[in-house]
Design an enzyme around this catalytic site. Structure first.
Site, PDB file in Angstrom:
ATOM      1  NE  ARG A 186      24.121 -16.358 -26.612  1.00 19.17           N
ATOM      2  CZ  ARG A 186      24.191 -16.724 -27.882  1.00 19.17           C
ATOM      3  NH1 ARG A 186      24.788 -15.927 -28.757  1.00 19.17           N
ATOM      4  NH2 ARG A 186      23.675 -17.860 -28.296  1.00 19.17           N
ATOM      5  CD  GLU A 211      22.572 -15.075 -36.341  1.00 18.21           C
ATOM      6  OE1 GLU A 211      22.004 -15.849 -35.571  1.00 18.21           O
ATOM      7  OE2 GLU A 211      23.804 -15.028 -36.463  1.00 18.21           O
ATOM      8  CG  HIS A 231      18.383 -21.471 -31.303  1.00 17.37           C
ATOM      9  ND1 HIS A 231      17.545 -21.541 -32.396  1.00 17.37           N
ATOM     10  CD2 HIS A 231      19.458 -20.750 -31.692  1.00 17.37           C
ATOM     11  CE1 HIS A 231      18.112 -20.894 -33.413  1.00 17.37           C
ATOM     12  NE2 HIS A 231      19.275 -20.403 -33.006  1.00 17.37           N
ATOM     13  NE  ARG A 271      19.130 -16.831 -30.751  1.00 17.77           N
ATOM     14  CZ  ARG A 271      20.377 -17.180 -30.806  1.00 17.77           C
ATOM     15  NH1 ARG A 271      20.985 -17.629 -29.734  1.00 17.77           N
ATOM     16  NH2 ARG A 271      21.042 -17.091 -31.920  1.00 17.77           N
ATOM     17  CG  HIS A 283      21.173 -22.024 -28.359  1.00 22.95           C
ATOM     18  ND1 HIS A 283      21.788 -22.933 -29.187  1.00 22.95           N
ATOM     19  CD2 HIS A 283      21.619 -20.793 -28.746  1.00 22.95           C
ATOM     20  CE1 HIS A 283      22.575 -22.283 -30.047  1.00 22.95           C
ATOM     21  NE2 HIS A 283      22.494 -20.988 -29.783  1.00 22.95           N
ATOM     22  CD  GLU A 343      26.798 -21.784 -23.080  1.00 20.96           C
ATOM     23  OE1 GLU A 343      27.345 -22.127 -24.149  1.00 20.96           O
ATOM     24  OE2 GLU A 343      25.681 -22.202 -22.724  1.00 20.96           O
TER      25      GLU A 343
HETATM   26  C1  SIN Z   1      22.418 -19.559 -34.645  1.00 27.25           C
HETATM   27  O1  SIN Z   1      23.082 -19.684 -35.663  1.00 27.25           O
HETATM   28  O2  SIN Z   1      21.195 -19.409 -34.665  1.00 27.25           O
HETATM   29  C2  SIN Z   1      23.091 -19.609 -33.308  1.00 27.25           C
HETATM   30  C3  SIN Z   1      23.935 -18.425 -33.148  1.00 27.25           C
HETATM   31  C4  SIN Z   1      23.957 -17.973 -31.725  1.00 27.25           C
HETATM   32  O3  SIN Z   1      23.504 -18.700 -30.846  1.00 27.25           O
HETATM   33  O4  SIN Z   1      24.400 -16.850 -31.493  1.00 27.25           O
END
Ligand code: SIN
Length: 516
Positions: free
Chosen positions: A386, A117, A245, A290, A351, A375
């Site tokens: 994050r 990711e 997000h 992000r 998010h 959270e």
């Molecule tokens: C996602 O799958 O993009 C969310 C995962 C996350 O927020 O860590």
């Protein structure tokens, strides 16, 4: 219902609360766990798609630490990041893989499948296709339900934390060191309001995305924990760092998370003309941290005057897409988008809250006898933004540690004071008011305390929300209590806490971006 006494009270049943419950109950403590939802499968954990950080083939705690701190815009607490990186992968193995047997995806040779990711320098995220949270939540739910020391109450909403100074009938109790001794709770089935007294209380109420107009979070994520803590005078930090997000599905009616792991597996972010644009914003392109991707999308939407951008994975094999991302494939198809043949319209949405109740390495808050995990807490791991797939890991580590620590009190160290009787109003809650007040909160937070902030917008938000609070407090006092009015009051309190903290923030950093 008469009052309840328990040794450890846990409010919230996601991964963090469940881990705390299991850890405390395994020591022999009597644990009570409550949730406002109808079953134990609600909350953000079950919705997590991408995965949980484990350890890649050539990984090390130092590499993970460096990625977390760089994504966190150099605002992380070193000691907390060290704890996460040292203990996290070990606890994933011991608790999730070996004890609970979570069915993470594996290759034919039995090795775990690692995905990538944004802002990770290694393939180190394990997952159960795109339903990782669901697969974890169903295992922990079984473990909680079958544990002899854990009692569970669903459809029970925590209304407020019990503290000496706010609730004791003995006036001189205000001279005692502030401490929490449980919670006032509403049984939504019967309407009864009663106290649960506890030696130790652990808040695990999750997130707050629903106070924004557009969010990836479920309806229950309305900031209950922050609001209760704020009223009880518990120290909250970093509330200005709301993570947006970058990619949730853009439709006229709802938002639906499109996991970052699509980009990890090669999906491309393009504008309405099909041109990739993230390389103009960061050297990691679509896999930048992000906050940067979310603002890159925001900027591109402004420049193209188009209401969304697109995420394209359609060039990959159709069967592979359906197998790897079954939930996203079917969720989009239900909304008329076939991701195997067309790009997905996406926009950013609220998010994750990187801030929360300030806690130490065991999850202890500034209020005696009160812990916070998941959270709702701020461990300092996430800093100003994050790193993807660290939230489940943090929930696991701090949930476990807080559960162990909360169980350590001496026998006899309890307190069941006479408390002020609960006085309920008698007016039936007017749903039109609830709905309109939420519209005001969500629009205000989205437009004035959102992805891009200005001083004027923040001050306008403060005035709007504070004025609304005068009415909502009155509404609450007169109402026959139900979960909707508790939620509205909490959502508004949390919106005010975030706005105030954002106004006071000294610098524009990470997820808190002020243009002036
Ligand atoms: C996602 O799958 O993009 C969310 C995962 C996350 O927020 O860590």
């Amino acid at each position: 219902m008469t009052d309840i006494r328990t040794e450890v009270l846990i409010i919230g049943t996601g991964l963090a609360g469940a881990m705390a419950a299991l850890a405390a109950a395994d020591t022999g403590r009597q644990v009570t766990i409550i949730t406002k939802t109808a079953d134990l499968l609600g909350g953000n954990t079950a919705q997590a798609q991408g995965g949980i950080v484990y350890k890649g083939i050539t990984d090390s705690p130092e590499k993970l630490k460096s990625d977390i701190i760089s994504a966190g815009a150099e605002h992380c607490w070193n000691a907390a990041v060290d704890q996460l990186c040292q203990d996290g992968p070990r606890l994933v193995k011991e608790l999730l893989i070996d004890k609970l047997h979570v069915p993470f995806d594996r290759h034919e040779n039995g090795n775990l499948d690692f995905t990538e990711e944004g802002a990770h320098s290694e393939h180190r995220i394990i997952h159960t296709r795109d339903k990782t949270g669901e697969s974890i939540q169903s295992k922990i739910t079984n473990a909680i339900e079958s544990h002899k020391n854990i009692t569970t109450y669903v459809q029970h909403t925590a209304v407020d934390l019990l503290t000496f100074s706010h609730h004791s009938m003995i006036s001189t109790d205000i001279y005692k060191k502030p401490a929490c001794f449980g919670s006032i709770v509403l049984n939504s089935n019967t309407g009864e309001v009663f106290p649960i007294f506890a030696n130790r209380t652990i808040l695990a109420t999750g997130g707050l995305g629903r106070i924004f107009l557009h969010t990836s979070n479920p309806v229950e994520a309305r900031g209950d924990g922050i609001a209760m803590a704020w009223r009880a005078g518990v120290r909250c930090i970093n509330l200005q760092y709301i993570q947006f997000h970058p990619t949730s599905l853009y439709t006229k009616t709802d938002r639906f998370l499109i996991s970052e792991s699509l980009r990890g597996e090669g999906a491309k972010l393009v504008n309405d003309s099909g041109t990739e644009f993230m390389n103009g914003f960061h050297k990691l392109g679509s896999l930048a941290p992000r906050d940067i991707v979310a603002r890159g999308i925001h900027q591109t939407m402004l420049e193209t005057a188009h209401p969304c951008v697109y995420l394209d994975i359609s060039y990959k094999n159709q069967n592979w897409i359906k197998e790897r991302f079954p939930q996203i494939y079917s969720g989009c198809l239900e909304r008329g988008i076939d991701i195997t043949s067309q790009p997905i319209p996406v926009v950013p949405s609220a998010h994750y809250s990187c801030g929360g109740l300030s806690v130490n390495l065991d999850g202890h808050t500034s209020l005696k006898r009160l812990y916070a995990v998941g959270e709702v807490s701020c461990t300092g791991v996430h800093g100003a933004n994050r790193l993807a797939s660290t939230s489940l890991l943090e929930a696991l580590v701090w949930g476990h540690k807080a559960g162990v620590d909360a169980a350590k009190f001496r026998q006899g160290d309890d307190w069941t004071p006479d408390i002020q009787p609960w006085i309920s109003g008698d007016q039936i809650v007017d749903t039109a008011l609830i709905s309109q007040d939420w519209q005001t909160i969500r629009n205000t937070m989205w437009n004035y305390v959102g992805l891009v902030r200005t001083r004027d917008r923040l001050h306008r938000a403060k005035t709007t929300l504070r004025n609304l609070q005068l009415d909502v407090e009155q509404f609450y006092r007169n109402a026959r209590l139900d979960d909707t009015i508790v939620g509205l009051r909490n959502g508004l309190q949390t919106a005010i806490a975030i706005t105030d903290s954002t106004i006071e923030a000294r610098e524009s950093r990470g997820a808190h971006f002020v243009v002036d």
